[in-house]
Scaffold this motif. Structure first.
Motif, PDB file in Angstrom:
ATOM      1  N   VAL A 222      30.468  44.823  36.219  1.00 26.22           N
ATOM      2  CA  VAL A 222      30.422  44.566  37.664  1.00 26.22           C
ATOM      3  C   VAL A 222      31.781  44.013  38.088  1.00 26.22           C
ATOM      4  O   VAL A 222      32.186  42.940  37.644  1.00 26.22           O
ATOM      5  CB  VAL A 222      29.307  43.579  38.019  1.00 26.22           C
ATOM      6  N   PRO A 223      32.519  44.715  38.940  1.00 26.59           N
ATOM      7  CA  PRO A 223      33.880  44.295  39.286  1.00 26.59           C
ATOM      8  C   PRO A 223      33.902  43.096  40.232  1.00 26.59           C
ATOM      9  O   PRO A 223      32.918  42.795  40.906  1.00 26.59           O
ATOM     10  CB  PRO A 223      34.474  45.541  39.953  1.00 26.59           C
ATOM     11  N   SER A 246      38.379  39.771  37.103  1.00 23.59           N
ATOM     12  CA  SER A 246      39.787  40.167  37.063  1.00 23.59           C
ATOM     13  C   SER A 246      40.042  41.282  38.060  1.00 23.59           C
ATOM     14  O   SER A 246      39.210  42.174  38.256  1.00 23.59           O
ATOM     15  CB  SER A 246      40.167  40.631  35.655  1.00 23.59           C
ATOM     16  N   ALA A 247      41.172  41.204  38.699  1.00 20.24           N
ATOM     17  CA  ALA A 247      41.633  42.237  39.623  1.00 20.24           C
ATOM     18  C   ALA A 247      43.027  41.825  40.076  1.00 20.24           C
ATOM     19  O   ALA A 247      43.411  40.659  39.973  1.00 20.24           O
ATOM     20  CB  ALA A 247      40.696  42.374  40.828  1.00 20.24           C
ATOM     21  N   GLU A 248      43.772  42.795  40.557  1.00 18.69           N
ATOM     22  CA  GLU A 248      45.060  42.460  41.149  1.00 18.69           C
ATOM     23  C   GLU A 248      44.816  41.540  42.341  1.00 18.69           C
ATOM     24  O   GLU A 248      43.923  41.797  43.160  1.00 18.69           O
ATOM     25  CB  GLU A 248      45.771  43.739  41.590  1.00 18.69           C
ATOM     26  N   PHE A 249      45.595  40.477  42.428  1.00 18.94           N
ATOM     27  CA  PHE A 249      45.305  39.477  43.465  1.00 18.94           C
ATOM     28  C   PHE A 249      45.516  40.043  44.865  1.00 18.94           C
ATOM     29  O   PHE A 249      46.555  40.624  45.179  1.00 18.94           O
ATOM     30  CB  PHE A 249      46.184  38.243  43.288  1.00 18.94           C
ATOM     31  N   GLY A 272      29.949  33.724  32.802  1.00 15.20           N
ATOM     32  CA  GLY A 272      30.617  35.013  32.930  1.00 15.20           C
ATOM     33  C   GLY A 272      32.124  34.861  32.835  1.00 15.20           C
ATOM     34  O   GLY A 272      32.665  34.480  31.803  1.00 15.20           O
ATOM     35  N   PHE A 273      32.809  35.189  33.925  1.00 15.32           N
ATOM     36  CA  PHE A 273      34.270  35.046  34.029  1.00 15.32           C
ATOM     37  C   PHE A 273      35.016  35.841  32.957  1.00 15.32           C
ATOM     38  O   PHE A 273      36.042  35.400  32.438  1.00 15.32           O
ATOM     39  CB  PHE A 273      34.677  33.568  33.954  1.00 15.32           C
ATOM     40  N   TRP A 274      34.510  37.041  32.648  1.00 12.20           N
ATOM     41  CA  TRP A 274      35.221  37.899  31.696  1.00 12.20           C
ATOM     42  C   TRP A 274      36.612  38.235  32.233  1.00 12.20           C
ATOM     43  O   TRP A 274      36.782  38.552  33.426  1.00 12.20           O
ATOM     44  CB  TRP A 274      34.446  39.197  31.476  1.00 12.20           C
ATOM     45  N   ASP A 275      37.609  38.187  31.359  1.00  8.22           N
ATOM     46  CA  ASP A 275      38.984  38.597  31.689  1.00  8.22           C
ATOM     47  C   ASP A 275      39.495  37.893  32.952  1.00  8.22           C
ATOM     48  O   ASP A 275      40.185  38.492  33.791  1.00  8.22           O
ATOM     49  CB  ASP A 275      39.063  40.119  31.895  1.00  8.22           C
ATOM     50  N   ALA A 276      39.148  36.613  33.074  1.00  7.17           N
ATOM     51  CA  ALA A 276      39.412  35.889  34.318  1.00  7.17           C
ATOM     52  C   ALA A 276      40.901  35.839  34.665  1.00  7.17           C
ATOM     53  O   ALA A 276      41.752  35.556  33.825  1.00  7.17           O
ATOM     54  CB  ALA A 276      38.854  34.469  34.216  1.00  7.17           C
ATOM     55  N   VAL A 277      41.193  36.131  35.928  1.00 11.05           N
ATOM     56  CA  VAL A 277      42.538  35.963  36.480  1.00 11.05           C
ATOM     57  C   VAL A 277      42.606  34.570  37.104  1.00 11.05           C
ATOM     58  O   VAL A 277      41.867  34.277  38.050  1.00 11.05           O
ATOM     59  CB  VAL A 277      42.828  37.049  37.540  1.00 11.05           C
TER      60      VAL A 277
END
Length: 585
Positions: A222-223, A246-249, A272-277
């Motif tokens: 889930v993005p 995570s995503a480009e800010f 959760g917080f997978w691959d957190a930016v």
């Protein structure tokens, strides 16, 4: 006089009184007061817990408790979590579901842990129990999203679907669309273990129409840009697990996310917080003051950002985090989280040879000094000292669970180069209510003498790469009066201690030993001497019958049972019973 008074109350009154007693231990005590209480209790028991699915048969449970509404079962041994139990060992739930489908048509809840669950099982649940409400599959395997679709389509009163840490065969992400449009009953949905994408439109519709939804844990697929929409559809959430964080800010995504978290006034738990930016982490700050639970065990967040996050959480009671938090972050926890009760620190690189973070014993010492309500610890680190363990024991005598994993099994006290006997001895001596303990590091028989002497309330002990002789095991079995589960691997414990303390095994739920010094002969003697125990030998290399009596077994699993030997064992598992005398003669 007391017996007469016990029998003088009408059955309806006693049933009502018993309904307020939830503890299994207390319910069991009630049932042995007298025959009438036994009968009343068995007919009004609505919930049962079976800690080992092979300890009793489904038929025995049904005969004893004919009006059950909730069943909780455990299957494989705990060491299955560490890949020490072979594939196909057992733990199949189907026989239970088949018998309960006939006997318990009004069953509402099934909670399973470490069990093999097939799609056939889920389909049988879906069609057999007309008022089914709760399905929890914790570390289970063997089923697919087709089975989940059957549950979604047919369980019209479903309140909880929890798939935590299970292995699910993801055949289709559209199984969520099988929930009928009339389904409004969900209170808890945990799909965090799923690997593939789900139907976002079906998920959003489901969340929107369930006004009582309190727990929602998403999977990694889930993005980030979908999270805000889901939160706005369920501002009443108490527990929320993000998907990929995570995503480009983008400023608009950040503002939307921050606003959504701000509107969730009841939020108490985040995960959760997978691959957190890190740039997106401040979006949750508005909810942090209310958080009591924060699970960051999948979040690879740098120490500085973790420190900032936990510093916003003064009400935190439970924190799970990777070792990226480092000593400095745990010092912030000690300063900010005065109500912390449980701390788990996991390794980010468990197989790395060199430390990749600055996490030592000092972080745990800081938390023990700053968090007066701390009761439960699981801590992975690369260095420890007896002085630190003594300090922790003195600071927190209220500890009830203490699990320490020093990454190199034979590591001594890095300051004195001595074993950790004195340090763990201090833990068991000062923490009088300790019920669970895991040992690691360089240890001799002396530590087991401390445990046998002081750990009178200890219920579960896990040991690896420790001890010198049989005497260590003897101290534990002869001294720990409350011990129920004992797990041992790679220790020099053998026949003498096991046979000398054989009767102790009848008071315990289970004993697991792998890569120790127990012989086939000793296992055979135990099986013959104690018929109420199942003594299972596991050897994946060759059949036990082909080995000499004096050979050491690979793995040994002993558990108490009233159901006798099981019949679903793979070839690598053999039961040591009376028949084994013939096989080994």
């Amino acid at each position: 006089m007391q017996k007469k008074m016990a029998c003088s109350f009408p059955e309806e009154v006693l049933e009502h009184v018993f309904s307020f007693i939830e503890s299994d231990k207390d319910r069991n005590a009630i049932s042995v007061v007298c025959k009438s209480w036994y009968e009343i209790e068995r007919w009004c028991r609505r919930r049962i817990f079976v800690g080992n699915c092979y300890a009793v048969s489904p038929g025995m449970v049904i005969k004893r408790f004919p009006e059950v509404r909730s069943v909780e079962l455990k299957g494989k041994p705990h060491f299955a979590d560490f890949n020490l139990v072979p594939e196909g060992w057992g733990g199949y739930v189907l026989p239970w579901i088949v018998e309960m489908a006939t006997a318990y048509p009004w069953l509402e809840e099934v909670r399973l842990k470490r069990m093999v669950v097939t799609d056939e099982c889920l389909e049988l649940i879906a069609k057999s129990f007309k008022n089914f409400k709760v399905l929890v599959l914790f570390s289970c395997e063997g089923f697919s999203t087709d089975g989940l679709a059957a549950i979604a389509a047919n369980c019209r009163n479903l309140k909880m679907l929890d798939l935590r840490e299970s292995e699910v065969d993801d055949l289709s992400g559209h199984w969520l669309s099988h929930f009928p449009e009339t389904c409004t009953s969900l209170v808890s949905l945990n799909i965090s273990c799923l690997g593939s994408e789900v139907s976002y439109s079906a998920l959003e519709r489901l969340v929107s129409r369930c006004p009582n939804l309190r727990t929602l844990r998403l999977n990694r697929a889930v993005p980030l840009d979908r999270i805000a929409n889901l939160l706005r559809r369920a501002p009443q959430l108490v527990e929320f697990g993000t998907g990929a964080y995570s995503a480009e800010f983008r400023q608009d995504v950040y503002c939307n996310l921050a606003g959504a978290f701000s509107d969730c006034k009841e939020l108490k738990s985040l995960s959760g917080f997978w691959d957190a930016v890190p740039a997106y982490l401040p979006a949750v700050y508005s909810a942090c003051s209310r958080l009591t639970s924060l699970n960051l065990s999948y979040a690879t967040i740098p120490s500085t950002d973790l420190t900032m996050l936990v510093s916003q959480c003064p009400s935190l009671q439970c924190l799970w985090v990777l070792d990226y938090i480092e000593d400095s972050g745990l010092e912030a926890v000690a300063s900010s989280c005065k109500h912390l009760q449980e701390l788990r620190v996991f390794p980010s690189d468990p197989f790395g040879g060199e430390p990749n973070v600055s996490l030592t014993e000092q972080g745990l010492v800081s938390v023990s000094e700053g968090c007066p309500e701390l009761q439960s610890v699981l801590y992975f680190c690369r260095q420890m000292s007896n002085a630190a363990l003594l300090t922790i024991a003195m600071n927190r005598p209220n500890l009830i669970r203490f699990r320490l994993c020093i990454m190199d099994p034979h590591t001594p006290d890095y300051m004195t180069h001595q074993p950790f006997d004195v340090g763990f001895g201090a833990i068991v001596e000062h923490c009088k209510d300790l019920c669970r303990l895991s040992l690691s590091g360089l240890l001799t028989d002396r530590v087991f003498e401390y445990i046998g002497t002081y750990a009178k309330k200890l219920e579960m002990l896990s040991v690896a790469f420790a001890g010198n002789t049989d005497l260590g095991l003897h101290h534990v079995l002869s001294g720990c009066e409350s011990l129920r589960k004992l797990e041992i691997r790679d220790c020099p414990f053998g026949d003498k201690a096991l046979l000398t303390n054989a009767t102790k095994l009848e008071t315990m739920r289970s004993l697991w030993m792998s890569s120790c010094s127990v012989s086939y002969r000793a296992c055979k003697l135990l099986g013959q001497k104690l018929p109420r125990l199942n003594v299972e030998v596991i050897d994946e290399s060759e059949l036990p019958e082909s080995k000499s009596e004096n050979c050491s077994v690979d793995k040994l699993y002993i558990y108490r049972t009233v159901a006798g030997p099981r019949f679903d064992m793979p070839p690598c598992v053999s039961t040591m019973d009376e028949d084994s005398a013939v096989r080994f003669s």
